[in-house]
Structure formats: C-alpha cells, structure tokens
Design an enzyme around this catalytic site. Sequence first.
Site, PDB file in Angstrom:
ATOM      1  N   PHE A  31      -2.064  61.002   4.400  1.00 25.98           N
ATOM      2  CA  PHE A  31      -2.151  60.172   5.609  1.00 25.98           C
ATOM      3  C   PHE A  31      -3.442  60.487   6.373  1.00 25.98           C
ATOM      4  CE2 PHE A  31       2.499  60.623   4.995  1.00 25.98           C
ATOM      5  CZ  PHE A  31       2.895  59.300   5.094  1.00 25.98           C
ATOM      6  N   ASP A  86      -7.303  60.897  16.610  1.00 32.10           N
ATOM      7  CA  ASP A  86      -6.624  61.450  15.426  1.00 32.10           C
ATOM      8  C   ASP A  86      -7.555  61.356  14.211  1.00 32.10           C
ATOM      9  OD1 ASP A  86      -4.755  62.740  13.891  1.00 32.10           O
ATOM     10  OD2 ASP A  86      -3.317  61.088  13.823  1.00 32.10           O
TER      11      ASP A  86
HETATM   12 ZN   LIG Z   1       0.119  63.790  13.918  1.00 32.71          ZN
HETATM   13 ZN   LIG Z   2      -3.228  64.494  13.856  1.00 33.90          ZN
END
Ligand SMILES: [Zn+2]
Ligand SMILES: [Zn+2]
Length: 431
Positions: A321, A303
Amino acid sequence: MLLIKNGRVIDPASKTDAKLDVLIERDHVVKIAPSISAPNAEVLDASGSVVAPGFIDLHCHLREPGQEISETIESGTKAAARGGFTAVCPMPNTHPVNDNASVTRSILERAAAVSPVHVWPICAASRESKGEQLADIAAMQQAGAVGVSDDGRPIASARLLRQVMEYCGPLGLPVIDHCEDSSLAAGGVMREGPRSVRLGLKGIPAAAESICVGRDVEVAAVTRARLHIAHMSTRASLEHIRDAKRRGLAVTCEVTPHHFTLTDEDVQYDSRFKMNPPLASRDDRAALLEGLADGSVDAIATDHAPHHPASKDVEFDRAPFGITGFETAIALALGELVHTKRISLMRMVELFTTGPARVLGRKISLAEGALADITIFSPDRAWTFRAADSASRSRNTPFDGRNFLGGPLATVVGGRIVWRLEVSAAGKTAI
Ligand SMILES: [Zn+2]
Ligand SMILES: [Zn+2]
C-alpha cells in the site's frame, strides 16, 4: 539578509492577507511591511506568488533506517523541500521501528546532516509497533519525538490505546492512530463496493475505518488525552470527529490530497492506485470536501509512502500500500479545493500550517520575530508533474503527467532558501 519582495503574504495566525515585503536576518523574520528597502539583502522576487508560514506535513514515511532502496532521509526531505514543506513528521515504521530513543536520535542526527527541512519524528506507541507492550515514549520524546503512533497498523486494542493515551496526556504528546479494524479489512486491497466487484479485487469496507475511529473517540473521552486520526477517508469517520469536537474532546484529524482528489471509481489494475486507507466512494470524498471547508478537518497531510518499483510494480493484489505525495500536495489542494471555490486560499494555508501545528501543540505565524520558515507558492502557474523528475527515490504516484495550475516556488528554512524552482528556458517563472 534575505528580502522577499512583492508577495501576497497570507498568515492564518494573524489573518493577514496583503501585499507585503518580508525581511529576514539570519534565521528570523525581522520586518514585514509594504516596500521594504534593504540594499545589502539578497532579493527574492515573489510577484504574483503567495508567501506563507512554512508548510508542515504531519504524516510521511522516509524509509530510513532499513528501506533505503525506496527512500532515504536525504532523498525524502529533498522531495519535501521541492513540495514546499519546511517540516515533515516521519512515521516510526522503519526497520528497526522507531520504538526507542537510540533510533529517534539516529534519525535526527542523520536529518541534521542531510535534511534541508526540519524533521520531527513520530515515535512508536508500542514496542516494534506490535501492540503488546508500551514503547519507551518519554525517552523518545526527550530525544525529539513530537507524537506517537503505530502507523501502518492501528493501535492494537482499546486497552492499549487507553494506556498509551493515559501515558501521553501528561507528556502533552498527541496519539496519532491509523484507524483500521483488521478483522474487517483483512485481505482487502481496495474499497469494497461496485468497483471492487467489477475488478474482482477483495474489498475493504468503509466501516473498517469508522469503527476504529468510533472506538478511539470513546477512549479519548475516558482519558481526555489528545487524539489525532491519521488519513481519515470516510463520511462515517468524519461524523465521529464532528461528534467528538461537539463534546469538547481534544480530537483532530487529517485528510490526504489523494483522498480528496480521487475515488474508488479511479482505481485500475495499477498498483499506483493502491493505498491504505483505500480510495473511498464518491460520497465519502464529498464528505471530506465538506469537512475541509467547514473546519472539521484540521490538516492536510501527504502520507508520502515511497516504494521501490521492484516491490510496487507487481500485480495489484501483491503490491504494498502507499503512494508518494510531497511534490503534488500543494498543486492538488489548489486544483481540487481553491480553484473549485470550495475553500479560500487562507483556509488552504491554514490546513498546511496552523492546523498541523495545533495538532502538535505548537503555534506558528509569519510575523516579525518568528523563525523564518516560509513557503512560497504560485496560485496559478501552469506546469506538469513528472514523476521521473522527482527528488524522491520512488515513482509510485497516480499523478504522473498530471497538469496543474499552481504549485511550490521556493522553500525557506531558518532564513535559508533550501529549494527554489529554476527559471524555465522560456524565462516565464518569477522565482
Ligand atoms: Zn497509515
Ligand atoms: Zn502512513
């Protein structure tokens, strides 16, 4: 010709774990055996290192098109190569969203021109990922998309998820969901618990994720299509996955290095600890470690979510985020999982290779005749990660300055060395 000599070859597909040489001609492995001699070959001395099939990252954000200030396909894939990845799957939440074949094609054209590693795009499930109308998924698959997701947010409703899964089932595409019940998560910036109370930050309860995982598993049961849960972070989510697997459903999941390394107790007033899903509780982390060890978790995915300092270096509440992840993934897996004896080196390699490949419906191996995508890493080299030296355009990582034992040494894609660690001044590094 390229000859990788004296490495410890670990191949989960054949369960090989032995000291072997690997000979590559053009883009394929032509021979794997002890002590190969090939006088005309370029030699890569892999003594003391692990030689594995190419690592695949199922989940990253390359930010191009649209947010090139944070990352480009070129800078992101260079960081991926330095992290030991030979293939990465960028999520579709670019600007514009990768929700039609012309965007998919432009990403792949750019990647063909500048990327040292394979780029396998994930396309949007719904137009602009708004959760209203289906995107043109079949056309994007034809253009080269390998999976479907509205990552950044969940697939908006069970009804839409059912539609997407019924559509993707016959196409053989996995549906990848970012599980988050927005009514529970709204406004939250870290995991809800004693730490969020102490810091005075609005919390996101663990159930915001697991409720959505439960929903998705039930829809998978109705449609029998393939479902993959992105960045799973809670014990309750893992229980849903285990239940789905027991029921024989085609449900898989991934865990990120930051979720198996850190907890909400590590969170400070520093936006480099802000990601979605947020760092979870100590008990959740323990569950993820169990799942990584017992086979319930299918893949480790980074990620990788770069953000420019102008947007990220602000108050915790206001920061976006996400953290970068390519260049620390192998070292964190070695440090948290292998050196602690929670999993074997073979299992770790599986979580980066055959595991993610299976999610995409592919088979990979390090064998004679296979494409020469190869990751070489040291299991124990001492080094320090410096975010300032990263190939990424962004620096938003909580692991800046961390000392590691083990990490990537060289990345071979299609028979070509696309990255190798430069020999240090002390000359201590073999590669
Ligand atoms: Zn996500
Ligand atoms: Zn992501």
